[in-house]
Scaffold this motif. Sequence first.
Motif, mmCIF file in Angstrom:
data_model
loop_
_atom_site.group_PDB
_atom_site.id
_atom_site.type_symbol
_atom_site.label_atom_id
_atom_site.label_comp_id
_atom_site.label_asym_id
_atom_site.label_seq_id
_atom_site.Cartn_x
_atom_site.Cartn_y
_atom_site.Cartn_z
ATOM 1 N N VAL A 55 55.812 2.830 10.419
ATOM 2 C CA VAL A 55 54.479 2.211 10.039
ATOM 3 C C VAL A 55 53.635 3.511 9.709
ATOM 4 C CG1 VAL A 55 52.433 1.173 10.857
ATOM 5 C CG2 VAL A 55 54.390 0.088 11.604
ATOM 6 N N VAL A 56 53.443 4.412 10.411
ATOM 7 C CA VAL A 56 52.812 5.772 9.787
ATOM 8 C C VAL A 56 53.187 6.092 8.617
ATOM 9 C CG1 VAL A 56 52.339 8.077 10.360
ATOM 10 C CG2 VAL A 56 52.048 6.498 12.130
ATOM 11 N N ARG A 57 54.489 6.296 8.138
ATOM 12 C CA ARG A 57 55.021 6.632 6.931
ATOM 13 C C ARG A 57 54.650 5.735 5.994
ATOM 14 N NH1 ARG A 57 60.987 6.963 5.614
ATOM 15 N NH2 ARG A 57 60.953 8.099 3.677
ATOM 16 N N LYS A 58 54.720 4.401 6.127
ATOM 17 C CA LYS A 58 54.349 3.511 5.236
ATOM 18 C C LYS A 58 52.873 3.601 4.827
ATOM 19 C CE LYS A 58 57.795 -0.065 6.109
ATOM 20 N NZ LYS A 58 58.011 -0.856 4.857
ATOM 21 N N LEU A 59 52.058 3.630 5.910
ATOM 22 C CA LEU A 59 50.406 3.796 5.940
ATOM 23 C C LEU A 59 50.250 4.993 5.106
ATOM 24 C CD1 LEU A 59 48.213 2.165 6.767
ATOM 25 C CD2 LEU A 59 48.296 3.548 9.005
ATOM 26 N N ARG A 60 50.807 6.199 5.316
ATOM 27 C CA ARG A 60 50.577 7.477 4.497
ATOM 28 C C ARG A 60 50.989 6.973 3.229
ATOM 29 N NH1 ARG A 60 54.096 11.384 7.587
ATOM 30 N NH2 ARG A 60 55.378 10.768 5.608
ATOM 31 N N ASP A 61 52.061 6.572 2.779
ATOM 32 C CA ASP A 61 52.415 6.316 1.362
ATOM 33 C C ASP A 61 51.212 5.414 0.697
ATOM 34 O OD1 ASP A 61 54.293 8.396 1.402
ATOM 35 O OD2 ASP A 61 55.929 6.946 1.166
ATOM 36 N N ARG A 62 50.791 4.513 1.437
ATOM 37 C CA ARG A 62 50.047 3.507 0.758
ATOM 38 C C ARG A 62 48.613 4.118 0.752
ATOM 39 N NH1 ARG A 62 46.880 1.262 -1.321
ATOM 40 N NH2 ARG A 62 46.234 -1.399 -1.252
ATOM 41 N N ILE A 63 48.272 4.948 1.650
ATOM 42 C CA ILE A 63 46.908 5.340 1.407
ATOM 43 C C ILE A 63 46.879 6.365 0.331
ATOM 44 C CG2 ILE A 63 45.173 6.594 2.794
ATOM 45 C CD1 ILE A 63 45.982 5.372 5.379
ATOM 46 N N ALA A 64 47.794 7.102 0.081
ATOM 47 C CA ALA A 64 47.953 8.126 -0.906
ATOM 48 C C ALA A 64 47.738 7.804 -2.366
ATOM 49 C CB ALA A 64 48.901 9.117 -0.772
ATOM 50 N N THR A 65 47.894 6.311 -2.287
ATOM 51 C CA THR A 65 47.738 5.571 -3.654
ATOM 52 C C THR A 65 46.250 5.102 -3.874
ATOM 53 O OG1 THR A 65 48.193 3.366 -3.044
ATOM 54 C CG2 THR A 65 50.056 4.898 -3.736
ATOM 55 N N MET A 66 45.560 5.176 -2.886
ATOM 56 C CA MET A 66 44.158 4.618 -2.962
ATOM 57 C C MET A 66 43.105 5.731 -3.785
ATOM 58 S SD MET A 66 43.496 3.178 0.767
ATOM 59 C CE MET A 66 42.472 1.944 0.262
ATOM 60 N N ARG A 67 42.141 5.009 -4.357
ATOM 61 C CA ARG A 67 41.441 5.925 -5.024
ATOM 62 C C ARG A 67 40.016 6.025 -4.822
ATOM 63 N NH1 ARG A 67 42.793 3.485 -10.632
ATOM 64 N NH2 ARG A 67 44.799 2.612 -9.891
ATOM 65 N N VAL A 68 39.578 7.064 -4.375
ATOM 66 C CA VAL A 68 37.921 7.489 -3.874
ATOM 67 C C VAL A 68 37.098 8.195 -5.072
ATOM 68 C CG1 VAL A 68 36.790 8.633 -1.980
ATOM 69 C CG2 VAL A 68 39.258 8.027 -1.595
ATOM 70 N N GLY A 69 36.238 7.184 -5.283
ATOM 71 C CA GLY A 69 35.146 7.938 -6.165
ATOM 72 C C GLY A 69 34.109 7.160 -6.741
ATOM 73 N N ASN A 70 33.662 7.261 -7.965
ATOM 74 C CA ASN A 70 32.558 6.390 -8.532
ATOM 75 C C ASN A 70 32.394 5.169 -8.083
ATOM 76 O OD1 ASN A 70 30.409 5.517 -9.697
ATOM 77 N ND2 ASN A 70 30.665 6.621 -11.720
ATOM 78 N N PRO A 71 31.713 4.399 -7.293
ATOM 79 C CA PRO A 71 31.721 3.103 -6.757
ATOM 80 C C PRO A 71 31.401 2.044 -8.045
ATOM 81 C CG PRO A 71 30.264 4.334 -5.544
ATOM 82 C CD PRO A 71 30.639 5.075 -6.600
ATOM 83 N N LEU A 72 30.935 2.476 -9.003
ATOM 84 C CA LEU A 72 30.753 1.765 -10.205
ATOM 85 C C LEU A 72 32.111 1.583 -10.844
ATOM 86 C CD1 LEU A 72 27.012 2.451 -11.258
ATOM 87 C CD2 LEU A 72 28.022 0.354 -10.461
ATOM 88 N N ASP A 73 32.954 2.472 -10.775
ATOM 89 C CA ASP A 73 34.154 2.225 -11.497
ATOM 90 C C ASP A 73 35.023 1.006 -11.013
ATOM 91 O OD1 ASP A 73 37.045 2.491 -12.263
ATOM 92 O OD2 ASP A 73 36.282 4.566 -13.054
ATOM 93 N N LYS A 74 35.583 0.090 -11.557
ATOM 94 C CA LYS A 74 36.173 -1.041 -11.329
ATOM 95 C C LYS A 74 37.448 -0.794 -10.677
ATOM 96 C CE LYS A 74 33.886 -3.270 -14.831
ATOM 97 N NZ LYS A 74 34.221 -3.655 -16.441
ATOM 98 N N ASN A 75 37.927 0.184 -10.546
ATOM 99 C CA ASN A 75 39.362 0.579 -10.123
ATOM 100 C C ASN A 75 39.045 1.247 -8.809
ATOM 101 O OD1 ASN A 75 40.968 -0.723 -12.016
ATOM 102 N ND2 ASN A 75 40.527 1.063 -13.323
ATOM 103 N N THR A 76 37.935 1.768 -8.335
ATOM 104 C CA THR A 76 37.786 2.474 -7.148
ATOM 105 C C THR A 76 37.917 1.643 -5.782
ATOM 106 O OG1 THR A 76 35.944 3.979 -8.053
ATOM 107 C CG2 THR A 76 35.842 3.629 -5.744
ATOM 108 N N ASP A 77 38.801 2.236 -5.091
ATOM 109 C CA ASP A 77 39.042 1.640 -3.851
ATOM 110 C C ASP A 77 37.930 1.895 -2.708
ATOM 111 O OD1 ASP A 77 41.484 0.271 -4.213
ATOM 112 O OD2 ASP A 77 42.474 2.374 -4.691
ATOM 113 N N LEU A 78 37.646 3.111 -2.572
ATOM 114 C CA LEU A 78 36.800 3.603 -1.608
ATOM 115 C C LEU A 78 35.702 4.148 -2.232
ATOM 116 C CD1 LEU A 78 39.511 3.756 0.181
ATOM 117 C CD2 LEU A 78 37.821 4.947 1.840
ATOM 118 N N GLY A 79 34.352 3.949 -1.961
ATOM 119 C CA GLY A 79 33.123 4.279 -2.763
ATOM 120 C C GLY A 79 32.470 5.612 -1.907
#
Lengths: 506, 307, 256
Positions: A335-359
């Motif tokens: 689970v930790v491994r899957k989680l790490r790989d999944r989180i690494a694809t998340m995008r953190v950045g400008n909240p006004l960007d429609k593709n941003t996952d974490l603002g």
Amino acid sequence: MATPRKNEKKTDAVKAASSEPDLGFTGESSWQYEPSLEGTDHLRFEKKYELFIGGRWVAPKSKKYFPTINPATEEPIAEVAEANAEDVDAAVRSARTAYDKIWSKLRPAERAKYLYRIARAMQEKARDLAIVETMDGGKPIKESRDFDVPTASAHFFYHAGWADKLDLAFHGRPYRPLGVAGQIIPWNFPLLMAAWKIAPALACGNTVVLKPAETTPLTALLLAKIFEEIELPPGVVNIVTGAGATGAALVAHSDVNKIAFTGSTDVGKRIQGAIAGSGKRLTLELGGKAANIVFADAPLDQAVEGIVNGIFFNQGHVCCAGSRLLVEESVHDLVVRKLRDRIATMRVGNPLDKNTDLGAINSKMQLEKIRGLVAAGEAEGAERWSSPCALPKKGFFFPPTFFTNVAQASRIAHEEIFGPVLSILTFRTPDEAVEKANNTMYGLSAGVWTDKGSKSFWMAQRLQAGVVWANTFNKFDPSSPFGGYKESGFGREGGRQGLSSYVEVG
Amino acid sequence: MANPSKRVSAAPARQRLSIPKAYKMYVGGAFIRSESGRYYQVSGMTKGSADAEVVNIPLGSRKDARDAVLAGKAALHGWSSRTAFNRGQILYRLAEVLESRHEELVTSLVRAGATERDAIDEVNASVDRAVWYAGLADKISALVASHNPVSGPHFGFTLPEAMGLVAVLAPESPALLGLVSTILPVIVSGNTTVVVAGERDPRTAVIFCECLATSDLPGGVVNVLTGRAQDLGPQLAKHREVNALEAWTPDAALRTSLERDGAGSVKRVKTHDAQGIAALRDEQRGQGLTYVERFLELKTIWHPAGI
Amino acid sequence: MMDLTTLEGKDTPGKVRALCRKALVPLASDPSIGPTAAVCVYPNMVPIAKHELRGSGVKVASVATAFPSGLSPLSIKLDDVRQAVELGADEIDMVIDRGAMLAGDYRKVFDEIAAVKEACGQTHLKVILETGELGSYDVVRRASDLAIAAGGDFIKTSTGKIQPAATPAVTLVMLEAIRDHYYATGKRIGMKPAGGVRTAKQALHYLVIVKETLGDAWLDPDLFRFGASALLNDVLMQLEKERTGFYQASADFSAD
């Protein structure tokens, strides 16, 4: 893309994990995504926002204003009036007058129509509300656009229907509205919390003085403009902006019949203590430290999505966030491994960007709190992993993070972090999962992941939490009662049961 | 009335010497004295009672309250996980036992100052109220639970659950109907309770406990302390293991302090003044779902529906 | 003075790690509450506990000698001990052969303890008498004397698998054996009641017994330990109660 050679310099723990096939999710994608920004140039903010009292915009008697900033850019958006005790008094008086003279005399079906009007107007202005919510609070536009604003509008729509059907709601028992409700809401879902509070209060025949959070006052003020536009009678809802002192004045006001508060457990306790003996009714929706429990027989890939949604939705600024992952020891590493790989694809950045996952983190203060607790977790010996994603240079940002090898006794396992930080613990048997999940004074929510139906119900019966999500997480609906056990507060919001918070039933 | 001292210590020849009862608190299914060894005295006697004019009643202490909380907590899982039907049967059994002790309960109420007519009415009302709550046990869910028609492919529902351990400061009067009316709505849904009996007529409370003890109610579900509400109330209000507290007292200062003390653990505190206490005497207003709902938690469960 | 223990067939690395973390930081909100004296585990779990507790000063105790019955050939028991020592155990908790004790074969009991002591080398040896199976205080006293004479550094009441485990009376009998040995030789033997001590109040009773039987020197983790896991949270709860003035809830304290 994968470059296994690179792993040689890593620590022992990481090396052990990396000896397995590596998908190479390093957080730096080989693709560059173009920005996809929601436009803001059509918005016109006022330089300063006054208090909304008695249906009018009035300057604060305090003569003070405070700035509200965009946490993603640290730039001020507007100045907002700071209500003092005198201003709060004016708001309560206007709510009382509106209650006595108008709202309590209105036919219920007419009350309903005002609520429908509000719901409709919110739908019509949905996009602007979403953009302002994102600018003022930092949450990704995809969340404010697809969740916060539509759900807020749905709350008005849902409660509009109750306004003239209360006779059916209490099994024939007599009921009456409480009077003036003082409502204090947090900064994590500013518009949605305003809707959760105002809609049932008005539907049940009360009038309202609402205090939004000081870092996110703007959408509540836009909501006030909607009230003006749909001609809600003056004083039925009054909005007083300000910080803790404004809230304390509202709590202390002798002509308020009901206090509804969503926020921290610490402040909730102070409010409960402060109104002792006053006869004021109280509902509290406070903190949480939800266990999200993953059994070995769970659909693990779905569970990983649920874990991610559970803790990273709204940057983890969620009282019911699944911030404690309890995973059956036999699948922990996977689970930790899957989680790490999944989180690494998340995008953190400008909240006004429609593709941003974490603002953006909502405020500097909150960012510092998160940093402090993460440092405490490291000092206590838990192993930290943070996404290697790039963070914007300006603004308040924190990478999605999890801790493994977390002790149940450690601070990150029992204190609410209210940020994108997950604590991972293990369990061996269902009984142990229940014991650890309930080993907290909080009791707001819990998650269970298993493909075995009887087990998920067995767990749901034993978890001390007001909401249990089985094979899902962070789902909300106006028809679904929400609220806590234990120190996560009392009273429910939503559903037929939530109406009880705004009436006296005989 | 006969000279009480004569009655206890110096019975004339051939007249049988009566055996007065030692009144004890009811904790964990056992009748106990206060760990403090302290006591207070109540007086009053009536025809048909073997007791002396003055009777020693345990003065419950802080530690007695603590022990009662442990007993209530220990009984919680077993009681709350019984079927609602079974809880209903046990409460009905309580009604039967109350009825069978009708005379004794009337005698006890008269001894504390009630007229015989009022005492009979109160016992009748108490039995009837026990029957009412017995029948409610397996209806609560039907009245309170819901299926939630959420938007999206989910099956969602909300169920009532016991809140946990509820402390009750029972009204001074009515001594019996007050206990029945404040304890039964708390335990019918699966809560356990620590009760502080009214100070004025604790003997009736103890007889009520004897009814509880012989009605299939598991030990620890109802724990009854005798003593002073103003001593025991704040202890229970601050005790972090107590989930909720309901106080029936005309003492406004006590009500306020209990509400304040309960805030430290976000305790569900409900207080009632004289008007609320008076309502308990009313056949309609003195019972109802509202009394039960206060000490329910609602649990909302979501599950996706899909293939 | 507390040894946190997990000795279950279902012990896993995760469970042992969690227990070690609890041993290091019993109460996160009050770092002044120091770590426990030791963590007691099965031999297979010693490396995990050692790793988790490295550098902390918290000792790792391992049960050995075919725990809990002790009814295996001596060679296997000695192997058990040697391997636990090799895996890094700081302390060995052995069980005596109660069958031999009750059959009157005291030489066998003595010789086994002596052989185990030799196999331990420098590693600290605790001898578990399993008093709940010995039947009378006389047998407990005799077993205590044997264990001390054969080289045990500590004598310990119980495995935790048998009821009754530690009781104040049996502890007093064992403390008296320790006292007589001290009078005779000047050597201090340690004592560990284990199993059944669940509350701070009970623990105080034991400390009073120790203090009034053996004096202050024994009020030290080198000479006195509680083998108890439930005790720790009760002690923490009472400390909080003293600090705040009101009773606490069990959910306030971590369940590891």
